[in-house]
Scaffold this motif. Structure first.
Motif, PDB file in Angstrom:
ATOM      1  N   GLY A  97       0.808  -1.216   0.000  1.00  0.00           N
ATOM      2  CA  GLY A  97       0.000   0.000   0.000  1.00  0.00           C
ATOM      3  C   GLY A  97       0.839   1.263   0.000  1.00  0.00           C
ATOM      4  N   ASN A  98       1.878   1.303   0.847  1.00  0.00           N
ATOM      5  CA  ASN A  98       2.764   2.464   0.923  1.00  0.00           C
ATOM      6  C   ASN A  98       4.042   2.028   1.627  1.00  0.00           C
ATOM      7  OD1 ASN A  98       4.093   4.916   1.673  1.00  0.00           O
ATOM      8  ND2 ASN A  98       2.152   6.011   1.419  1.00  0.00           N
ATOM      9  N   GLU A 111       6.939   3.505   2.116  1.00  0.00           N
ATOM     10  CA  GLU A 111       7.565   4.468   3.022  1.00  0.00           C
ATOM     11  C   GLU A 111       6.811   4.548   4.344  1.00  0.00           C
ATOM     12  OE1 GLU A 111      10.210   6.905   4.616  1.00  0.00           O
ATOM     13  OE2 GLU A 111      10.419   5.818   2.722  1.00  0.00           O
ATOM     14  N   ALA A 112       5.486   4.545   4.275  1.00  0.00           N
ATOM     15  CA  ALA A 112       4.702   4.558   5.510  1.00  0.00           C
ATOM     16  C   ALA A 112       4.941   3.287   6.315  1.00  0.00           C
ATOM     17  CB  ALA A 112       3.217   4.699   5.180  1.00  0.00           C
ATOM     18  N   GLY A 114      -1.275  -3.847  -2.885  1.00  0.00           N
ATOM     19  CA  GLY A 114      -2.032  -3.598  -1.667  1.00  0.00           C
ATOM     20  C   GLY A 114      -3.449  -4.112  -1.650  1.00  0.00           C
ATOM     21  N   THR A 129     -10.603   5.202  -0.689  1.00  0.00           N
ATOM     22  CA  THR A 129      -9.187   4.860  -0.739  1.00  0.00           C
ATOM     23  C   THR A 129      -8.355   6.061  -0.396  1.00  0.00           C
ATOM     24  OG1 THR A 129      -9.104   5.390  -3.118  1.00  0.00           O
ATOM     25  CG2 THR A 129      -9.536   3.100  -2.516  1.00  0.00           C
TER      26      THR A 129
END
Length: 423
Positions: free
Chosen positions: A296-297, A299-300, A364, A423
């Motif tokens: 999904g992300n 970096e997060a 994701g 989203t």
């Protein structure tokens, strides 16, 4: 100036927030219908398009040829689905990261070559040779993951290089003759050649599947009630279990039909086992949640304390392991390991199965069972067209059209969800 004091009156009680799922269930069937329409309008299609597609395929081909839903036909679909379906499970893992693995076809070929050289040529124990072949696939996948995660080479480039390099290794291992036949009665031959002829096997597997499904629903409901969260009512659980039971026992009956005379394929049992284990890993473990987080992300996920590099390397190792395992099934079907095993349209069918089944190309989002649904679509089309005597080029064109439709649906669904603010 006199000081004025005001007495605060009793606070107005605020209405407690009500989970919308409770309201849906209180309305009964009408509530579920409203929720279904809302989700579709919001782009939350899930597996609906592919399930509708499977029903349409079954109806059309059964009308055209009454043998399509026969015991032999269903057994063929189950057996031919298994090898590439297992490979597609590995691709689902990679797609959940938002990446791609173009090497699965050549890794499948290397896996089959490792088994054939060790077991047939050098006389190593069959079981040990199979384990080493699968381990070789995992090592190759981990190497791809290392270059992607640690060195920073795009996964597309790494696996494309792997596709070429491992194909060369496969040809070298096969030697001048270019093929090694599968010995009669060997473990690999039995992967697709063994059938449980006892009727209790098919019905027993159906019963286990239904009980396991019902147990998972009841356990989930119990956990949610313990956490004071909305849970599925008993009526809904019974309805869902009943639908699964009908499908499972109808398939078991067809496989045990006297005209089929073969019974439950071992290949289908192994494929389902891989699906169940992989689904548990993705949905019920912290590692599975980390895969979704990274997809999904990234970096997060890194800022949340997830070891992103570890997740990426292990996911590609899983893909390589399942590719090698699937390669053994392909060798079993084709009668041996060859220098061309895993070539042709193998890669495209495996990726297409994951995407057609509902796994997003954008990362994701997806389910392990997408591999089963997608391969059922592809193999059902091929089986139906074979029964009708259609040429292979027609199969390619239809499969390509179905793949394009699946990607279009995925893109439109994501756009609709963004518009709806989901989203």
């Amino acid at each position: 100036m006199s000081e004025q004091t005001t007495e605060a009156g009793p606070e107005t009680p605020q209405p407690a927030a009500v989970d919308p799922r409770l309201l849906v269930r209180e309305k009964g069937f009408a509530g579920y219908l409203e929720e279904f329409v809302r989700r579709v309008r919001g782009g939350e299609l899930g597996s609906l398009p592919v399930i509708i597609g499977l029903l349409v395929i079954a109806v059309v081909f059964q009308i055209k040829n009454s043998s399509f839903l026969s015991a032999d036909s269903l057994a063929n679909i189950g057996v031919y689905t298994s090898g590439m379906g297992i490979m597609a499970v590995g691709i689902v893992f990679v797609l959940l990261l938002g990446e791609i693995d173009l090497s699965v076809g050549s890794v499948a070929g290397v896996g089959a070559a490792v088994w054939a050289v060790l077991s047939v040529t050098h006389g190593l124990n069959d079981w040990l040779a199979v384990v080493l072949a699968i381990a070789a696939g995992a090592a190759i996948g981990a190497l791809h993951g290392f270059f992607f995660a640690k060195v920073g080479v795009p996964a597309f480039v790494v696996t494309l290089a792997g596709f070429l390099g491992w194909s060369g290794l496969q040809i070298w291992m096969m030697g001048k003759e270019g093929s090694i036949n599968t010995p009669s009665g060997s473990l690999v031959e039995n992967l697709t050649g063994y059938y449980f002829e006892n009727k209790a096997a098919a019905y027993g597997l159906a019963a286990i599947a239904v009980l396991a499904y019902a147990g998972s629903l009841l356990l989930e409901s119990k956990r949610r009630r313990a956490a004071a969260l909305p849970s599925r009512p008993l009526g809904e659980i019974l309805l869902r279990t009943g639908v699964v039971a009908v499908i499972a026992f109808v398939v078991a009956y067809e496989l045990n039909e006297p005209s089929g005379a073969r019974g439950l394929p071992l290949a289908l049992v192994l494929f389902l086992a891989v699906l169940v284990v992989a689904d548990f890993v993705v949905r019920r473990t912290s590692y599975g949640r980390q895969i979704f987080a990274v997809g999904g992300n990234a970096e997060a996920a890194r800022r949340a304390g997830i070891n992103v590099n570890r997740v990426r390397i292990t996911v590609f190792a899983i893909s390589g392991m399942l590719a090698a395992f699937g390669g053994l099934f392909i060798a079993s079907l084709s009668g041996g390991a060859t220098k061309n095993l895993g070539a042709g349209n193998t890669l495209m069918n495996v990726i297409a199965a994951a995407v057609i089944g509902g796994t997003s190309l954008f990362g994701g989002r997806g389910k392990i069972w997408s591999a089963l649904l997608g391969m059922l679509v592809i193999q059902s089309i091929q089986q139906g067209l074979n029964l009708l005597g259609m040429a292979s080029e027609i199969q390619y064109m239809i499969t390509g059209a179905v793949l394009l439709a699946a990607v279009v649906i995925d893109s439109v669904s994501r756009r609709t969800q963004k518009t709806a603010g989901r989203t």
